[in-house]
Scaffold this active site. Structure first.
Site, PDB file in Angstrom:
ATOM      1  N   GLN A 172       0.831  -1.202   0.000  1.00  9.86           N
ATOM      2  CA  GLN A 172       0.000   0.000   0.000  1.00  9.86           C
ATOM      3  C   GLN A 172       0.867   1.253   0.000  1.00  9.86           C
ATOM      4  O   GLN A 172       1.848   1.347   0.748  1.00  9.86           O
ATOM      5  CB  GLN A 172      -0.908  -0.019   1.234  1.00  9.86           C
ATOM      6  CG  GLN A 172      -2.082   0.920   1.163  1.00  9.86           C
ATOM      7  CD  GLN A 172      -3.139   0.598   2.207  1.00  9.86           C
ATOM      8  OE1 GLN A 172      -3.183  -0.497   2.744  1.00  9.86           O
ATOM      9  NE2 GLN A 172      -4.007   1.556   2.490  1.00  9.86           N
ATOM     10  N   SER A 193       4.314  -5.805   3.151  1.00  9.38           N
ATOM     11  CA  SER A 193       2.976  -5.741   3.730  1.00  9.38           C
ATOM     12  C   SER A 193       1.975  -6.416   2.800  1.00  9.38           C
ATOM     13  O   SER A 193       2.047  -7.626   2.591  1.00  9.38           O
ATOM     14  CB  SER A 193       2.604  -4.276   4.025  1.00  9.38           C
ATOM     15  OG  SER A 193       1.432  -4.199   4.809  1.00  9.38           O
ATOM     16  N   ARG A 239      -8.818  -8.511   4.631  1.00  6.14           N
ATOM     17  CA  ARG A 239      -7.757  -7.783   5.324  1.00  6.14           C
ATOM     18  C   ARG A 239      -7.967  -6.285   5.184  1.00  6.14           C
ATOM     19  O   ARG A 239      -7.872  -5.530   6.160  1.00  6.14           O
ATOM     20  CB  ARG A 239      -6.402  -8.188   4.729  1.00  6.14           C
ATOM     21  CG  ARG A 239      -5.169  -7.522   5.337  1.00  6.14           C
ATOM     22  CD  ARG A 239      -3.941  -8.001   4.567  1.00  6.14           C
ATOM     23  NE  ARG A 239      -2.694  -7.607   5.192  1.00  6.14           N
ATOM     24  CZ  ARG A 239      -1.996  -6.522   4.871  1.00  6.14           C
ATOM     25  NH1 ARG A 239      -2.474  -5.681   3.954  1.00  6.14           N
ATOM     26  NH2 ARG A 239      -0.823  -6.265   5.452  1.00  6.14           N
ATOM     27  N   HIS A 270       0.504  -2.074  11.400  1.00  2.00           N
ATOM     28  CA  HIS A 270       1.647  -2.877  11.849  1.00  2.00           C
ATOM     29  C   HIS A 270       2.143  -2.450  13.232  1.00  2.00           C
ATOM     30  O   HIS A 270       3.338  -2.270  13.462  1.00  2.00           O
ATOM     31  CB  HIS A 270       2.784  -2.828  10.816  1.00  2.00           C
ATOM     32  CG  HIS A 270       2.402  -3.444   9.506  1.00  2.00           C
ATOM     33  ND1 HIS A 270       2.190  -4.802   9.376  1.00  2.00           N
ATOM     34  CD2 HIS A 270       2.162  -2.894   8.297  1.00  2.00           C
ATOM     35  CE1 HIS A 270       1.848  -5.052   8.115  1.00  2.00           C
ATOM     36  NE2 HIS A 270       1.806  -3.921   7.456  1.00  2.00           N
ATOM     37  N   GLN A 300       0.967 -10.902  10.716  1.00  3.17           N
ATOM     38  CA  GLN A 300       1.514  -9.785   9.959  1.00  3.17           C
ATOM     39  C   GLN A 300       0.865  -8.441  10.261  1.00  3.17           C
ATOM     40  O   GLN A 300       1.548  -7.420  10.354  1.00  3.17           O
ATOM     41  CB  GLN A 300       1.420 -10.102   8.457  1.00  3.17           C
ATOM     42  CG  GLN A 300       2.268  -9.204   7.592  1.00  3.17           C
ATOM     43  CD  GLN A 300       1.554  -8.825   6.310  1.00  3.17           C
ATOM     44  OE1 GLN A 300       0.405  -8.376   6.321  1.00  3.17           O
ATOM     45  NE2 GLN A 300       2.234  -8.987   5.190  1.00  3.17           N
TER      46      GLN A 300
END
Length: 285
Positions: free
Chosen positions: A10, A88, A113, A194, A242
């Site tokens: 992203q 990512s 997600r 994250h 993740q």
């Protein structure tokens, strides 16, 4: 010569991306439209409603364009890489390339997600430029504000992204600059990705992954959460970590360099990962 394919995440999306791919791969385009419920070609090429920058739309769109770019690479006769890694969201493309799941499964994964991550609001992220990761971590542990922040992305020796409450990001800016950072730049994101603040989204996604079947990757794929290749029997568990874990991109790239990779090919829109690799190789000598 050993090659690694690198898939961007992203932030690499741009209006017009994939314009030459949707017609070429009409089967995947139709499947994507069916799963998503809207025209992926319209979103990527025209973005008429200004949705391409929204997490819930960005992640499926980028996954699809990355996937089609890799498929074109294979059909045009390029050899299968020795390794793959993705930053990512791009990690899903690395796993797709290594046949850990098929295109439709991967798209459903990134759709969910993106929905879960897009629901998280509040907090932010800042890119710290010109200061080594170890020094950044030391500064964060030295203050209350810093201890409420996490390192989200270990991108290179010169670029590290931190995440957490916006007031705390602002509070650590001066200490970071005083320690030698050239800049501490707020990023245009909707949430502290994250980091520990994504744990609820991670838990929901973990439950979603329980119903998905994964295959062992057909060649080594570097995991963001660990910086080393996925273990065949731990694909689901490692991928589940993740969302709320640091992206250990620097560790992954060092691992690839240490294991003889000489060619790094960015597969998807933009040149972000190539620039990061140039920084890493320059420091490594």
């Amino acid at each position: 010569m050993s090659t690694a394919c690198l898939f961007p995440g992203q932030g690499s999306q741009s209006k017009g991306m994939g314009g030459d791919l949707f017609g070429r791969f009409s089967d995947w385009t139709a499947e994507a439209d069916r799963i998503l419920g809207y025209s992926i070609q319209e979103l990527c090429v025209e973005d008429p409603r200004g949705e391409l920058g929204l997490t819930g739309f960005t992640q499926p769109a980028l996954f699809i364009v990355n996937a089609m770019t890799y498929r074109a690479r294979v059909e045009d006769g390029r050899p299968v890489p020795a390794f793959a890694a993705g930053h990512s969201l791009g990690e899903y493309n690395a796993l797709l390339a290594a046949s850990a799941f098929d295109f439709s499964t991967g798209l459903r994964l990134v759709q969910r997600r993106g929905q879960l991550m897009g629901r998280v609001h509040g907090g932010g992220m800042s890119a710290v430029i010109g200061l080594e990761p170890a020094k950044i971590e030391a500064i964060l542990t030295a203050s209350d504000a810093g201890r409420r922040l996490d390192v989200a992305n270990f991108n290179s020796f010169d670029q590290t992204v931190i995440a957490g409450p916006k007031d705390d990001l602002a509070a650590v800016q001066a200490p970071l600059v005083e320690a030698g950072a050239r800049a501490c730049l707020p990023l245009n994101v909707s949430a502290p990705f994250h980091s520990r603040y994504m744990i609820d989204a991670q838990n929901e996604f973990t439950a979603f992954l329980a119903g998905v079947e994964f295959r062992a990757p057909s060649f080594p794929v570097l995991a963001n959460a660990t910086g080393i290749p996925y273990e065949a029997i731990l694909v689901r568990d490692t991928l589940a970590r993740q969302i709320g874990s640091s992206v250990r991109w620097l560790d992954s790239m060092i691992w690839l360099l240490d294991h003889g990779v000489t060619e790094f090919e960015e597969v998807g829109p933009g040149k972000v990962l190539g620039k990061l690799m140039a920084q890493i190789q320059k420091r490594r000598g």
